[in-house]
Design a protein around this motif. Structure first.
Motif, PDB file in Angstrom:
ATOM      1  N   LEU A  37       1.364  14.799   9.064  1.00 12.13           N
ATOM      2  CA  LEU A  37       2.615  14.598   9.803  1.00 12.13           C
ATOM      3  C   LEU A  37       2.844  13.153  10.230  1.00 12.13           C
ATOM      4  O   LEU A  37       3.959  12.802  10.645  1.00 12.13           O
ATOM      5  N   ARG A  38       1.829  12.306  10.129  1.00 11.41           N
ATOM      6  CA  ARG A  38       1.983  10.898  10.505  1.00 11.41           C
ATOM      7  C   ARG A  38       2.491  10.039   9.347  1.00 11.41           C
ATOM      8  O   ARG A  38       2.754   8.857   9.507  1.00 11.41           O
ATOM      9  N   ASN A  39       2.652  10.639   8.174  1.00 13.60           N
ATOM     10  CA  ASN A  39       3.097   9.869   7.001  1.00 13.60           C
ATOM     11  C   ASN A  39       4.437   9.184   7.212  1.00 13.60           C
ATOM     12  O   ASN A  39       4.696   8.133   6.623  1.00 13.60           O
ATOM     13  N   TRP A  40       5.295   9.774   8.031  1.00 16.45           N
ATOM     14  CA  TRP A  40       6.699   9.354   8.075  1.00 16.45           C
ATOM     15  C   TRP A  40       6.927   8.035   8.790  1.00 16.45           C
ATOM     16  O   TRP A  40       7.980   7.415   8.615  1.00 16.45           O
ATOM     17  N   PHE A 162      -7.573   7.468  -5.711  1.00 19.39           N
ATOM     18  CA  PHE A 162      -6.411   7.132  -4.888  1.00 19.39           C
ATOM     19  C   PHE A 162      -5.928   5.708  -5.129  1.00 19.39           C
ATOM     20  O   PHE A 162      -4.745   5.408  -4.948  1.00 19.39           O
ATOM     21  N   ALA A 163      -6.838   4.839  -5.560  1.00 18.22           N
ATOM     22  CA  ALA A 163      -6.432   3.468  -5.874  1.00 18.22           C
ATOM     23  C   ALA A 163      -5.430   3.433  -7.016  1.00 18.22           C
ATOM     24  O   ALA A 163      -4.650   2.481  -7.142  1.00 18.22           O
ATOM     25  N   ALA A 164      -5.412   4.479  -7.837  1.00 15.43           N
ATOM     26  CA  ALA A 164      -4.478   4.526  -8.966  1.00 15.43           C
ATOM     27  C   ALA A 164      -3.030   4.575  -8.502  1.00 15.43           C
ATOM     28  O   ALA A 164      -2.117   4.228  -9.260  1.00 15.43           O
ATOM     29  N   PHE A 165      -2.816   4.996  -7.254  1.00 14.75           N
ATOM     30  CA  PHE A 165      -1.445   5.024  -6.733  1.00 14.75           C
ATOM     31  C   PHE A 165      -0.927   3.622  -6.430  1.00 14.75           C
ATOM     32  O   PHE A 165       0.291   3.402  -6.389  1.00 14.75           O
ATOM     33  N   GLY A 166      -1.849   2.683  -6.183  1.00 10.89           N
ATOM     34  CA  GLY A 166      -1.419   1.326  -5.880  1.00 10.89           C
ATOM     35  C   GLY A 166      -0.436   1.302  -4.729  1.00 10.89           C
ATOM     36  O   GLY A 166      -0.684   1.859  -3.666  1.00 10.89           O
ATOM     37  N   ASN A 167       0.727   0.670  -4.964  1.00  9.51           N
ATOM     38  CA  ASN A 167       1.741   0.586  -3.917  1.00  9.51           C
ATOM     39  C   ASN A 167       2.852   1.625  -4.120  1.00  9.51           C
ATOM     40  O   ASN A 167       3.956   1.477  -3.603  1.00  9.51           O
ATOM     41  N   ALA A 168       2.538   2.696  -4.876  1.00  3.53           N
ATOM     42  CA  ALA A 168       3.567   3.691  -5.190  1.00  3.53           C
ATOM     43  C   ALA A 168       4.199   4.296  -3.943  1.00  3.53           C
ATOM     44  O   ALA A 168       5.386   4.617  -3.929  1.00  3.53           O
ATOM     45  N   ASN A 169       3.412   4.463  -2.883  1.00  8.14           N
ATOM     46  CA  ASN A 169       3.930   5.102  -1.676  1.00  8.14           C
ATOM     47  C   ASN A 169       4.609   4.138  -0.715  1.00  8.14           C
ATOM     48  O   ASN A 169       5.244   4.574   0.251  1.00  8.14           O
ATOM     49  N   THR A 170       4.473   2.841  -0.959  1.00  5.34           N
ATOM     50  CA  THR A 170       5.042   1.875  -0.019  1.00  5.34           C
ATOM     51  C   THR A 170       6.107   0.979  -0.633  1.00  5.34           C
ATOM     52  O   THR A 170       6.798   0.275   0.082  1.00  5.34           O
ATOM     53  N   GLY A 171       6.238   1.016  -1.955  1.00  7.72           N
ATOM     54  CA  GLY A 171       7.318   0.275  -2.598  1.00  7.72           C
ATOM     55  C   GLY A 171       6.862  -1.003  -3.258  1.00  7.72           C
ATOM     56  O   GLY A 171       5.820  -1.561  -2.915  1.00  7.72           O
ATOM     57  N   PRO A 172       7.644  -1.497  -4.208  1.00  8.69           N
ATOM     58  CA  PRO A 172       7.301  -2.734  -4.915  1.00  8.69           C
ATOM     59  C   PRO A 172       7.461  -3.948  -4.006  1.00  8.69           C
ATOM     60  O   PRO A 172       8.091  -3.881  -2.954  1.00  8.69           O
ATOM     61  N   GLY A 173       6.863  -5.030  -4.427  1.00  6.18           N
ATOM     62  CA  GLY A 173       7.019  -6.261  -3.658  1.00  6.18           C
ATOM     63  C   GLY A 173       6.010  -6.359  -2.536  1.00  6.18           C
ATOM     64  O   GLY A 173       4.825  -6.082  -2.713  1.00  6.18           O
ATOM     65  N   ALA A 180       0.301   1.522   4.206  1.00 10.46           N
ATOM     66  CA  ALA A 180      -0.487   1.928   3.046  1.00 10.46           C
ATOM     67  C   ALA A 180      -1.843   2.475   3.463  1.00 10.46           C
ATOM     68  O   ALA A 180      -2.294   3.516   2.968  1.00 10.46           O
ATOM     69  N   GLN A 181      -2.502   1.819   4.398  1.00  7.55           N
ATOM     70  CA  GLN A 181      -3.820   2.256   4.822  1.00  7.55           C
ATOM     71  C   GLN A 181      -3.744   3.572   5.604  1.00  7.55           C
ATOM     72  O   GLN A 181      -4.659   4.403   5.513  1.00  7.55           O
ATOM     73  N   ARG A 182      -2.677   3.760   6.365  1.00  7.38           N
ATOM     74  CA  ARG A 182      -2.503   5.041   7.059  1.00  7.38           C
ATOM     75  C   ARG A 182      -2.371   6.180   6.048  1.00  7.38           C
ATOM     76  O   ARG A 182      -2.972   7.254   6.205  1.00  7.38           O
ATOM     77  N   LEU A 183      -1.608   5.936   4.993  1.00  2.00           N
ATOM     78  CA  LEU A 183      -1.419   6.959   3.972  1.00  2.00           C
ATOM     79  C   LEU A 183      -2.711   7.229   3.203  1.00  2.00           C
ATOM     80  O   LEU A 183      -3.079   8.385   2.977  1.00  2.00           O
ATOM     81  N   PHE A 184      -3.417   6.167   2.817  1.00  2.00           N
ATOM     82  CA  PHE A 184      -4.686   6.349   2.118  1.00  2.00           C
ATOM     83  C   PHE A 184      -5.699   7.083   2.994  1.00  2.00           C
ATOM     84  O   PHE A 184      -6.428   7.957   2.523  1.00  2.00           O
ATOM     85  N   GLY A 185      -5.746   6.709   4.273  1.00  2.00           N
ATOM     86  CA  GLY A 185      -6.700   7.349   5.179  1.00  2.00           C
ATOM     87  C   GLY A 185      -6.441   8.838   5.325  1.00  2.00           C
ATOM     88  O   GLY A 185      -7.371   9.656   5.326  1.00  2.00           O
ATOM     89  N   GLY A 186      -5.177   9.209   5.441  1.00  2.00           N
ATOM     90  CA  GLY A 186      -4.837  10.620   5.546  1.00  2.00           C
ATOM     91  C   GLY A 186      -5.188  11.380   4.286  1.00  2.00           C
ATOM     92  O   GLY A 186      -5.628  12.537   4.341  1.00  2.00           O
TER      93      GLY A 186
END
Length: 274
Positions: A37-40, A162-173, A180-186
């Protein structure tokens, strides 16, 4: 802010967070695979200025219970959402917003319970179906690259996956490191057996989509490498009343990539609902 819990039909405890004005329209946020639930992030806080935001920890994720089995049964996922709505006394007017796997979960709910409590539906970087050879359920290249390491009990293998996702969840640039670290940690905190179990089911909610009698908003990045845009297009082309916003060049986590735009588009859609 309040942290609450509801008991699902099979006894699983579902934990969720409620923010925003008590009397405002309910906006239920359903995160993706291996999330919580903290992803948002900031988007949830901004939406809570106007809506009663209910961010759910899906079963097996965050602080919700993680039963040993039952992840392959869509009725369990549907009952989880029904339990949260019932616990909050919501019988009408809710908006369900699913990200990634959350779109499958909200579709499971709509298939089982219909739209009596729902005024609108939002899919963001998500799909309604799952399984090999099921329409609208194509696995993106980043997800394909991450499997099977993300299912492993080995911390090293899981990190590599999980490293294969790279910046997919946070956007390019620009790299949004904290998000990113919050998402990876979860994701790493989600039990490996749960991560795996979520992929070992086949569900086709197409018939529900064809008969859906509430407005739908589809938000999707054209370069999403996790859930390909074809899955979003499938939803938009199948439901009777769809609005689309395809973000050119954007990836998977639109609410992290550009929270202001995400909040603005969600708000515009919700404000048009009856």
């Amino acid at each position: 802010m309040a942290i609450r819990e509801a008991a699902s039909a099979d006894g699983t405890t579902i934990v969720y967070r409620v923010t925003g004005p008590e009397g405002a329209r309910p906006l239920v946020l359903l995160h993706g695979w291996a999330g919580n639930l903290r992803n948002w992030g900031q988007a949830a806080d901004d939406l809570a200025e106007r809506y009663r935001v209910i961010a759910v920890d899906l079963r097996g994720h965050g602080y919700s219970d993680a039963p040993e089995s039952g992840y392959d049964d869509p009725k369990n996922w549907a009952a989880d959402i029904a339990a949260v709505l019932a616990a909050e006394g919501i019988t009408s007017g809710a908006v369900l917003l699913g990200w990634s796997y959350g779109g499958i979960v909200l579709s499971d709910y709509l298939t089982a319970y219909g739209t009596g409590a729902v005024a609108g539906v939002i899919y963001t970087g998500s799909q309604a179906n799952i399984g090999r050879d099921v329409p609208g359920a194509v696995t993106g290249p980043a997800m394909q690259k991450a499997i099977p390491d993300v299912f492993s009990d080995s911390a090293g293998h899981a990190n590599r996956g999980f490293a294969a996702f790279g910046n997919a969840n946070t956007g390019p640039g620009h790299d949004k490191g904290e998000d990113a670290q919050r998402l990876f940690g979860g994701s790493l905190a989600t039990r490996p057996r749960v991560r795996k179990a979520l992929f070992y089911r086949t569900v086709d909610n197409t018939e529900m989509l064809r008969t859906l009698d509430v407005p739908v908003l589809v938000l999707h990045g054209t370069a999403d490498p996790v859930v390909q845009i074809d899955n979003g297009r499938y939803i938009a082309e199948t439901v009777p009343n769809a609005r689309t916003s395809f973000w050119e060049g954007s990836l998977h986590g639109l609410f992290i990539e550009d929270p202001a735009r995400f909040v603005a588009e969600v708000t515009a859609f919700v404000e048009d609902l009856h």
